[in-house]
Enzyme design. Sequence first.
Site, mmCIF file in Angstrom:
data_model
loop_
_atom_site.group_PDB
_atom_site.id
_atom_site.type_symbol
_atom_site.label_atom_id
_atom_site.label_comp_id
_atom_site.label_asym_id
_atom_site.label_seq_id
_atom_site.Cartn_x
_atom_site.Cartn_y
_atom_site.Cartn_z
ATOM 1 N N TYR A 80 -15.170 21.214 -12.621
ATOM 2 C CA TYR A 80 -15.822 19.194 -13.188
ATOM 3 C C TYR A 80 -16.773 20.005 -11.151
ATOM 4 O O TYR A 80 -16.217 20.195 -10.796
ATOM 5 C CB TYR A 80 -14.693 18.798 -12.667
ATOM 6 C CG TYR A 80 -14.991 17.161 -12.410
ATOM 7 C CD1 TYR A 80 -15.695 16.411 -13.557
ATOM 8 C CD2 TYR A 80 -15.436 16.360 -11.883
ATOM 9 C CE1 TYR A 80 -15.889 15.169 -13.705
ATOM 10 C CE2 TYR A 80 -15.298 15.155 -11.755
ATOM 11 C CZ TYR A 80 -15.769 14.280 -12.882
ATOM 12 O OH TYR A 80 -16.325 13.005 -12.737
ATOM 13 N N LYS A 93 -8.672 10.385 -18.375
ATOM 14 C CA LYS A 93 -8.255 11.193 -19.632
ATOM 15 C C LYS A 93 -7.921 11.123 -21.500
ATOM 16 O O LYS A 93 -7.647 10.233 -21.055
ATOM 17 C CB LYS A 93 -9.414 12.688 -19.363
ATOM 18 C CG LYS A 93 -10.167 13.090 -18.232
ATOM 19 C CD LYS A 93 -11.281 12.669 -18.492
ATOM 20 C CE LYS A 93 -12.083 12.007 -17.371
ATOM 21 N NZ LYS A 93 -12.675 12.766 -16.450
ATOM 22 N N ASP A 119 -6.494 21.709 -11.829
ATOM 23 C CA ASP A 119 -6.944 20.804 -12.336
ATOM 24 C C ASP A 119 -6.343 20.465 -13.940
ATOM 25 O O ASP A 119 -7.076 21.672 -14.096
ATOM 26 C CB ASP A 119 -8.977 20.028 -12.422
ATOM 27 C CG ASP A 119 -9.126 19.246 -12.377
ATOM 28 O OD1 ASP A 119 -8.264 18.564 -13.427
ATOM 29 O OD2 ASP A 119 -9.531 18.998 -12.048
ATOM 30 N N ARG A 176 0.028 -0.935 0.010
ATOM 31 C CA ARG A 176 0.417 0.045 0.170
ATOM 32 C C ARG A 176 0.655 1.746 -0.285
ATOM 33 O O ARG A 176 -0.140 2.518 -0.411
ATOM 34 C CB ARG A 176 -0.855 -0.145 1.126
ATOM 35 C CG ARG A 176 -1.838 1.390 1.083
ATOM 36 C CD ARG A 176 -3.160 1.277 2.363
ATOM 37 N NE ARG A 176 -3.420 -0.176 3.297
ATOM 38 C CZ ARG A 176 -2.353 0.702 4.148
ATOM 39 N NH1 ARG A 176 -1.209 1.550 4.644
ATOM 40 N NH2 ARG A 176 -2.241 0.000 5.308
HETATM 41 C C1 PLP Z 1 -12.940 13.290 -15.119
HETATM 42 C C2 PLP Z 1 -12.395 14.577 -14.404
HETATM 43 C C3 PLP Z 1 -12.084 14.370 -12.844
HETATM 44 C C4 PLP Z 1 -12.311 13.862 -12.082
HETATM 45 O O1 PLP Z 1 -11.485 11.787 -12.669
HETATM 46 P P1 PLP Z 1 -11.742 10.670 -12.213
HETATM 47 O O2 PLP Z 1 -10.611 9.847 -12.858
HETATM 48 O O3 PLP Z 1 -13.015 9.959 -13.139
HETATM 49 O O4 PLP Z 1 -12.206 10.479 -10.548
HETATM 50 C C5 PLP Z 1 -11.579 15.453 -12.402
HETATM 51 N N1 PLP Z 1 -11.300 16.593 -12.812
HETATM 52 C C6 PLP Z 1 -12.117 16.800 -14.141
HETATM 53 C C7 PLP Z 1 -11.857 17.999 -15.169
HETATM 54 C C8 PLP Z 1 -12.343 15.965 -15.424
HETATM 55 O O5 PLP Z 1 -13.096 15.837 -16.070
#
Ligand code: PLP
Length: 369
Positions: free
Chosen positions: A98, A193, A168, A46
Site C-alpha cells: 500500500y 475494505k 497488513d 476517548r
Molecule cells: C486502504 C488500505 C489501507 C488504508 O486504510 P484506510 O481505511 O483507507 O485508512 C491500508 N492498507 C491497505 C492494504 C489498504 O488497502
Amino acid sequence: MRIGTRVVRAGLPPARDGKPLLPGPVFAATYHLRGDPPAGDSGYGRTHNPTWLALEAALGELDGGYSVVYSSGMAAISAAMRTFVKPKSRLVIPADGYYRVRELSARLADEMGVDVRRVRFATEDAAEAVRGADVVWLESPTNPRLDVCDIAAAAEAAHDVGAVVVVDNTTPTAVGQDALGLGADIVVASDTKALIGHSDLVLGHATARDEGHAARLRGERDLHGAIAGPQEAWLAHRSLATLELRLQRQSANALAIATYLAQAPQPTRVRYPGLPHDPAHQIASRQMRLFGPVLGFALPSRRAAEAFLAASALIIEATSFGGVHTTAERRARWGGDDVEAGFIRLSVGCEDSEDLIDDIVAALAAIPT
Ligand SMILES: *Cc1c(COP(=O)(O)O)cnc(C)c1O
C-alpha cells in the site's frame, strides 16, 4: 468452531432475557464516575466505549489476539509504526504494498532517521530481506499488484533476528488469512475494505498476539486520539456477521472472472491468487482460506483500460475494494504504484457471476482496436 460460525457469533454478549443479541451503539463522552476511579477506567469517551469493546472482542476472537479499533486503516498503521518503530530503527517494508505505507516510512526516515529498506518479499530470499531488521512489515496479497509472500517463512526469518513482525491483512481479512497463526506479532487492517464490505464506513484495527503489545497500542491511541465513533463501530460489528458469506461469493465470482479473462484475447496479463497458473497460487493455497475479491489485469494501453471502464454497465468506476458492489479502477491514474498504464484493479462484488461475465465480455468487445 470453524471460521464461518465464529464470524457470525464473534463478540456477542452472553444471552440475557430481554436484551438484544448485538447491543446498539452507546453514545457517551463521559460516564458516571464517583470517588476514586478503578484502575484503567478514566470514565471518559476517548479511552473507553462499550461499543468498541464489543467490536474489539469480535476482532480479537477472529484474529486470535487482542484488538484495538481505530478511526481508519491508516490510523491503525500509523499507531503501529509509532509504537514499534523508534528513532534509528531498521524497518523493512514491501516494495509493492500500500503506497501510503511507503509515504509514511519515508517520513519516518526523514524525521527520525529510520533506516527503511524496500523489499519484494514475493521474490527475494527471506533471510536476506530481513537481515538486521527491528520491524518487518508485510502485506499479502499486496495492493494493487497482488503479489503473495510466504508469511510463515518471512516471520520465522524476522524472529530469528529479533524483529517484530507486522502484517497488513486488509486484502484477505481474518476470514481469508490467519496472519497471527502464520507467525505475525501484530496484524493491522483497513476494515473499510472487505471486512465492512458495504463501501459506507472508514475504520481500522490492529491486533496483537501479546497483551503487552496491545496495551502499548491502546496507550498510544489514548494519546493520539484516533478513536472510532460508536456508530461506525456498531455498523462494523453488524457487517461482520456476513463477512464469510460475502467473501465466499466474491471469491467464487472473482475466480470465474479471472478464469474468463485469462483466456480472453485483450488482457496482456491477469493476476489472481486463485488461478492455478498464477505465480502466487502455490503459496496462496497454503496460507489463505479464500482467495478474495480482488484481481488485476492489464489491458494494452491507458486508452483501452478507459474504454473498457466506460463501456461496462455493471462495474462501478471507484477506488477502494472489497465491497458488495463490483468496482474497478485504472490504478495508474493515481501514480506511485509499479503497474502498467492499462492495469485494472477489479474488486468483485456479490452480484450474479454470469451477469458480471456477460458485462465484461461486452465491455472488452467495445475496446477500439
Ligand atoms: C486502504 C488500505 C489501507 C488504508 O486504510 P484506510 O481505511 O483507507 O485508512 C491500508 N492498507 C491497505 C492494504 C489498504 O488497502
